[in-house]
Motif scaffolding. Structure first.
Motif, short mmCIF file in Angstrom:
data_model
loop_
_atom_site.label_atom_id
_atom_site.label_comp_id
_atom_site.label_asym_id
_atom_site.label_seq_id
_atom_site.Cartn_x
_atom_site.Cartn_y
_atom_site.Cartn_z
N ASP A 52 0.82 -1.20 0.00
CA ASP A 52 0.00 0.00 0.00
C ASP A 52 0.86 1.26 0.00
N ASN A 53 1.89 1.27 0.84
CA ASN A 53 2.70 2.49 0.99
C ASN A 53 3.67 2.70 -0.16
N LEU A 54 4.22 1.61 -0.69
CA LEU A 54 5.23 1.75 -1.74
C LEU A 54 4.64 2.10 -3.10
N THR A 55 3.33 1.91 -3.27
CA THR A 55 2.72 2.18 -4.58
C THR A 55 1.87 3.44 -4.59
N ARG A 56 1.88 4.18 -3.50
CA ARG A 56 1.11 5.43 -3.45
C ARG A 56 1.71 6.48 -4.38
N ALA A 57 0.84 7.39 -4.83
CA ALA A 57 1.31 8.48 -5.69
C ALA A 57 2.22 9.42 -4.92
N ALA A 58 1.93 9.61 -3.64
CA ALA A 58 2.75 10.50 -2.82
C ALA A 58 4.13 9.88 -2.58
N LYS A 59 5.10 10.74 -2.34
CA LYS A 59 6.46 10.30 -2.06
C LYS A 59 6.49 9.40 -0.83
N THR A 60 7.18 8.26 -0.92
CA THR A 60 7.20 7.31 0.18
C THR A 60 8.62 6.83 0.47
N VAL A 61 8.96 6.84 1.75
CA VAL A 61 10.20 6.23 2.21
C VAL A 61 9.85 5.33 3.40
N ILE A 62 10.19 4.05 3.29
CA ILE A 62 9.90 3.08 4.35
C ILE A 62 11.22 2.60 4.94
N VAL A 63 11.27 2.54 6.27
CA VAL A 63 12.37 1.87 6.95
C VAL A 63 11.82 0.58 7.55
N LEU A 64 12.25 -0.55 7.00
CA LEU A 64 11.83 -1.87 7.48
C LEU A 64 12.95 -2.42 8.36
N TYR A 65 12.64 -2.66 9.62
CA TYR A 65 13.70 -3.09 10.53
C TYR A 65 13.22 -4.24 11.41
#
Length: 464
Positions: free
Chosen positions: A105-118
């Motif tokens: 959901d977050n990685l395909t949004r039109a808005a700029k997205t940065v995810i930190v998976l830890y």
């Protein structure tokens, strides 16, 4: 709790257990090993306990145990469990539905997205990224997996940016998008300029798509800066890309160290990233990982599954480690049915196989936090019980270990954040830290600590 004598069986090893305390709504599992002399066995157990008023009481209860011989024909069991490499097979991927939905959901949004998976080492982060790519979870978008361990060999800013560009070009070509492959010579003099020019060409080719850069084991980049292989400005350059490339989304994956607020971390991620912690599997996913891969070949009794849950606390790597050993054992003994005793038999081998894993985890902990972890193991022992802050302080005092309450609180919070321990209250709801109870949820970790890092040894190491 005592299993009373009977002519129908012999008790092997322990026939009686003593438990310090059982909290409200808490459940305990105790194991008696018997050698039966009959097919049908009457069991009588005696319980002696103190109630809340301090009055000692005694009661007996019985049960009937019926032994049955399995008549299922044995066929050699294929062993699908992996303990060394990330799992690429979607048939071995269970219990991560909510995590996958969040990332997709977050990685395909039109808005700029940065995810930190830890998450903790071997919690399944790389497997998650592979599944995102290989199961078409990102649909029309272009995911690119960048493994920092692979790129770290003889790394330089030139080679790093060139190889990232090469991975992007390969991913685009697989999607049928025409792009000129980068040339190493272009990155020799002005590597950032060459990379910017390459990204300009990539973004020009994107039509409603997102380029999703998944940088795995991102903390390796910091290690290379500390070693002098890269300049610290690499982090500022990354931040510039994050802010000014609207068609590129990022996922940075790493251990809990990735979230420590170091200077580079603040410079790249401050007020930009969404953090997502990858921890244990959900209970149903863990049960599926145990049983579904061997469906039709092997059957588990319910208590055997419960024992695996207690030993692994739903950690996927440890489930793979234990189930791999169980299948090897069942193939050797031509067994088609797994009992709790079978699980107990393979634990010793699993402890040896997992030695490097536990050693690595131990090395990530500061000395003062190691003491807190060993204190918890000492207090729990085989009872697997929750310990209050006051009980932990008593163990410190009785072993002559200097501490302050603030010192202990800080260690416990660090260990909780790193998924070594967990906290809870009598009723299972959140409460104040002082009223919480603590335990080591992973039975294998607790057994390893009691055997390899007992409190007395850790105390001496801290004093030396």
């Amino acid at each position: 709790l005592t299993l009373l004598h009977s002519d129908q069986f012999d008790v092997v090893e322990t026939k009686s257990f003593k438990i310090e305390a059982i909290l409200p709504q808490e459940e305990k599992t105790l194991e008696f090993i018997i050698k039966p002399h009959a097919i049908t066995i009457d069991l009588i157990l005696e319980v002696v306990y103190d109630d809340v008023a301090g009055v000692t009481k005694m009661m007996q209860f019985g049960d009937l145990l019926e032994l049955k011989e399995s008549r299922k024909e044995f066929h050699r069991i294929p062993n699908p469990y992996s303990t060394g490499t990330p799992t690429r097979d979607d048939k071995m991927f269970y219990g991560r539905e909510a995590d996958m939905d969040f990332l997709k959901d977050n990685l395909t949004r039109a808005a700029k997205t940065v995810i930190v998976l830890y998450g903790q080492r071997r919690s399944g982060k790389t497997t998650m990224l592979l599944q995102l790519i290989n199961t078409f979870a990102l649909e029309k978008h272009i995911p690119v997996l960048i493994d920092m361990q692979r790129l770290s060999y003889r790394i330089s800013i030139n080679s790093f940016l060139y190889k990232v560009a090469l991975y992007i070009a390969q991913a685009l070509i697989k999607k049928g998008i025409s792009i000129c492959k980068p040339e190493l010579v272009d990155f020799a003099v002005e590597p950032t300029l060459a990379f910017d020019t390459f990204l300009d060409g990539v973004e020009a080719q994107l039509t409603g798509q997102k380029l999703i850069l998944m940088i795995d084991e991102f903390e390796v980049l910091e290690e290379q800066v500390h070693k002098g292989k890269l300049q610290a400005e690499i982090f500022e350059y990354l931040r510039d890309i994050l802010q000014h490339r609207p068609n590129i989304n990022f996922l940075f994956s790493g251990t809990h160290k990735i979230t420590e607020y170091t200077k580079w971390y603040r410079s790249v991620f401050f007020n930009i990233a969404r953090h997502h912690r990858l921890s244990k599997l959900n209970p149903q996913g863990a049960e599926d990982l145990i049983q579904k891969p061997v469906e039709g070949f092997l059957e588990y009794e319910p208590f055997a599954v419960k024992k695996i849950h207690q030993l692994t606390a739903y950690q996927p790597y440890l489930i793979h480690l234990l189930c791999r050993a169980i299948i090897d054992y069942c193939n050797e003994k031509c067994k088609v049915y797994v009992t709790i005793n079978d699980v107990n038999i393979v634990v010793r081998e699993v402890m040896l196989t997992g030695q490097f894993h536990f050693d690595w985890l131990w090395d990530q902990i500061k000395p003062e936090d190691r003491v807190a972890l060993s204190v918890l193991a000492e207090g729990e022992k085989a009872d697997e019980r929750w310990l209050s802050l006051a009980e932990l302080e008593d163990i410190y005092r009785s072993n002559g270990i200097a501490f302050t309450r603030e010192y202990l609180r800080a260690s416990l919070k660090t260990l909780i954040e790193a998924d070594f321990i967990e906290s809870g209250t009598n009723n299972g709801r959140d409460s104040t830290f002082e009223s919480s109870h603590f335990r080591i949820p992973v039975g294998l970790t607790r057994e390893w600590l009691l055997k390899e890092r007992p409190l007395e040894i850790v105390r001496r190491e801290l004093s030396s």
